[in-house]
Design an enzyme around this catalytic site. Structure first.
Site, PDB file in Angstrom:
ATOM      1  N   THR A 155       0.878  -1.188   0.000  1.00  0.00           N
ATOM      2  CA  THR A 155       0.000   0.000   0.000  1.00  0.00           C
ATOM      3  C   THR A 155       0.910   1.231   0.000  1.00  0.00           C
ATOM      4  OG1 THR A 155      -0.229  -0.183   2.407  1.00  0.00           O
ATOM      5  CG2 THR A 155      -2.005  -1.085   1.060  1.00  0.00           C
ATOM      6  N   LYS A 181       4.186  -6.837   4.271  1.00  0.00           N
ATOM      7  CA  LYS A 181       3.948  -5.449   3.915  1.00  0.00           C
ATOM      8  C   LYS A 181       3.768  -4.634   5.194  1.00  0.00           C
ATOM      9  CE  LYS A 181       0.500  -3.537   2.951  1.00  0.00           C
ATOM     10  NZ  LYS A 181       0.136  -2.544   4.010  1.00  0.00           N
ATOM     11  N   THR A 192       2.395  -6.048  12.219  1.00  0.00           N
ATOM     12  CA  THR A 192       2.503  -5.971  10.770  1.00  0.00           C
ATOM     13  C   THR A 192       1.116  -6.014  10.193  1.00  0.00           C
ATOM     14  OG1 THR A 192       3.295  -6.991   8.775  1.00  0.00           O
ATOM     15  CG2 THR A 192       2.651  -8.466  10.536  1.00  0.00           C
ATOM     16  N   GLU A 278       6.209   4.432   6.971  1.00  0.00           N
ATOM     17  CA  GLU A 278       5.740   5.587   6.196  1.00  0.00           C
ATOM     18  C   GLU A 278       6.626   6.806   6.425  1.00  0.00           C
ATOM     19  OE1 GLU A 278       1.018   4.544   5.589  1.00  0.00           O
ATOM     20  OE2 GLU A 278       1.617   5.761   7.290  1.00  0.00           O
ATOM     21  N   THR A 405      -8.186  11.391   0.714  1.00  0.00           N
ATOM     22  CA  THR A 405      -8.661  12.506  -0.132  1.00  0.00           C
ATOM     23  C   THR A 405      -7.649  12.849  -1.216  1.00  0.00           C
ATOM     24  OG1 THR A 405      -7.829  13.956   1.599  1.00  0.00           O
ATOM     25  CG2 THR A 405     -10.194  13.594   1.491  1.00  0.00           C
TER      26      THR A 405
END
Lengths: 405, 405
Positions: A155, A181, A192, A278, A405
């Site tokens: 992702t 992932k 995870t 991230e 968004t």
């Protein structure tokens, strides 16, 4: 018996004998036609299978379905999508997960009960089953397809996460492979989103369950990206026995080497998840030694690795070591200030609670590396644990303030 | 007896009778000669005094000293510096805190045991006592000096945080004032770096202790900026009795109104801290209702308010409501998915676990406000709690990646 564990170059989830995989772009990831979003993992023969799941009280529909199906200790295939978590969708979500499994079962020629399902992506969006129905036929399974599958589950991950090890015991060889992932909503227990492990070893189901729990406790459960535990977390292992080894049980000669190999695979994937958190630019490895118990060592290490202030300081290569000590102090474990030693890399900043003068430039140079080791010695006992995290960057915020968004 | 609580315009810590304060720039905040960094709070008569302190196992030297001195339940002054936390400095730190109190005691003409000490700033730096010794004489105490003191305790705070309320009971009046500072390393238990409260009410010391605990539990302990609990946290209250009211004890007529007034003061300051969190642009107010107990309601509310993913979504006005449900789910409290209602502002997104269609633009408009109310109704019991947090911005990371360098 002599045993040897070797990493397999470009290895992955289809490295063990008899596993096939493939993936396709069916459109679950809206507006991203070049990004694979549906994949299948398939074993030529039925596997012993077990999984560990999220501890979040809100559970994704695929988690609920897999918990039911894995009671049998058996599975032969897995279908997984990214782009939609199929979470918070009530009964409809469960029905969609069942249909997704049915579609995959029909596609690969298995009975539905032998097919597991996983999903990852945005919570609270309805799974577009019609896209899966229309597109699943495009998936071509192959012995090299593990790499495609590793990409199809991404992702916000920036790189696929794969590994395989070959284990040689006497004249026998078995293999363990895995993919995983991240890379947001990642926090210990279970740390995870998704991890799928395969092995061609013949393993007793009870030992497989024990062994997975042990490996996950020192790997995925020691990773934190942001303190948020996802409702979709799942670590699955499937053992198809095609290595034709003697069945490995808890008291087998090979139990030790199997555990060690599985630990290595899980730790490798856990570190991959941490370093691809991230917005992350650095892997932080926190080791706490001298704790009065393993649980305390783990808690202290995880607290430091997940402290936003420590993570932000590492991001800016700011040698603000007081935050590390403050994080250990608030972790809840026994701490005696006058006994603590603290190292960043190999530089000791605090010895028995006393500050040592240090060369700021040298510490900054260590903090500038892509891997930052932090060691805290509590000097209260003998237990040790290591946790992994990543730096906190402006990009983490940017990614997560514009997710839907 | 009739009672009335009114906010005092421009009120603060010196609004209650007999309290004086002042501040100066002595150089503890290196290179910031225009920023006040040392202040004194003084009462004309000795006060009943009690404080709540950090639960971090690493405690700042001033915290250790205040814990000793407050065993007497009495104090008459406080000296506080910003720019250096005097934490992790071992025995030297404690001696420095004692000397800082001695200097203040000499300055205001009290015996050292009646003087408390607080510090806030970078952990692990030695307190520059010589600067305090040289500069403390410049501090001029006055009845209006509370505003100066509120500025002198700021670190990354962007605004001072002050309040006072006047309480009228029958023909008597007493006043409660307070100042506080944030704005990083803020997490429940105890969720503030420093808060100093004053009152001219005559309050029994046992009731003062009870009352402070109760007010802090629903205010500062319900705030989270970043999940990191500081070693310097301290909420102090001093009651000097100059209102000449009947002593307020646990079973007095006035106990209820005193508690309510103190609650209001603490909640106001707690909300100020949350909305001025490092890098914050919005206050998030999370209310959890229908929980099976108050502890559960509090835990769930705090978990949502401190979730980095929820905070980042609010920052970007992204109506990614699944993260709110996921945070409730991982909080550890009892949750039944099919019973949850979820509101952002007055818009219901989830009713009994079922998604309702919603007008995205309207939800974005609510998320664009400087105060964002989120309400979760668990529908399992009757307990309710409110927690406060702030959005997570790129600026938070920037501030904290360059704190000491």
């Amino acid at each position: 018996m002599e045993a040897k564990i070797d990493f397999i170059a470009s290895g992955g989830v289809t490295s063990p004998r008899g596993f096939h995989a493939g993936a396709g772009c069916v459109g679950v990831k809206e507006g991203k036609k070049d990004k694979p979003d549906l994949g299948i993992l398939f074993s030529e023969v039925p596997c012993k299978a077990t999984a560990l799941f999220t501890t979040n009280r809100i559970k994704a529909a695929p988690v609920v379905l897999c918990q039911q199906r894995l009671q049998s200790g058996r599975a032969a295939a897995l279908v997984v999508n990214s782009g939609c978590a199929n979470t918070c969708n009530g009964e409809r979500g469960l029905n969609d997960a069942i249909e997704m499994a049915d579609l995959a079962a029909w596609d690969v020629g298995l009975s539905p009960e032998d097919v597991l399902v996983a999903s990852t992506g945005v919570i609270g969006q309805v799974l577009p089953v019609e896209l899966i129905r229309a597109g699943i036929g495009q998936i071509v399974l192959s012995r090299e397809g593990g790499h495609e599958l590793a990409r199809a589950i991404m992702t916000t991950d920036t790189v696929p996460k794969e590994i395989a090890v070959a284990v040689r015991v006497g004249d026998r060889k078995f293999t363990i492979g895995g993919i995983a992932k991240g890379s947001g909503m990642i926090h210990p227990d279970l740390a995870t989103l998704l991890c799928f492990l395969t092995t061609d070893a013949d393993v007793d189901i009870d030992f497989l369950r024990l062994s997975l729990r042990e490996a996950v406790d020192i790997s995925f459960n020691m990773v934190s990206i942001d303190g948020d535990t996802s409702p979709n977390d799942m670590v699955l292992i499937m053992a198809n026995g095609l290595a034709e080894n003697e069945v490995i049980g808890q008291y087998s000669d090979q139990a030790g080497v199997f555990q060690e190999a599985l630990d290595r695979v899980c730790i490798h994937l856990a570190k991959c998840i941490a370093s691809d958190g991230e917005g992350a630019s650095k892997l932080i490895e926190v080791t706490v030694g001298g704790a009065s118990g393993v649980a305390e060592a783990r808690l202290a290490a995880r607290t430091v690795a997940s402290s936003p202030l420590v993570k932000a300081a590492v991001h800016g290569s700011d040698p603000n070591w007081g935050r590390i000590v403050a994080a250990v102090g608030r972790s809840g474990v026994e701490v005696v200030e006058s006994k603590i030693d603290l190292y960043i890399g190999n530089i000791c900043l605090l010895k028995a609670g006393h500050q040592l003068p240090f060369d700021v430039e040298k510490v900054v140079a260590i903090l500038d590396n892509s891997e930052v080791p932090i060691t805290i010695q509590l000097n209260l006992g003998t237990a040790t644990a290591t946790a992994w995290g990543c730096d906190l960057s402006e990009e983490y915020v940017t990614i997560n303030s514009q997710y839907t968004t």
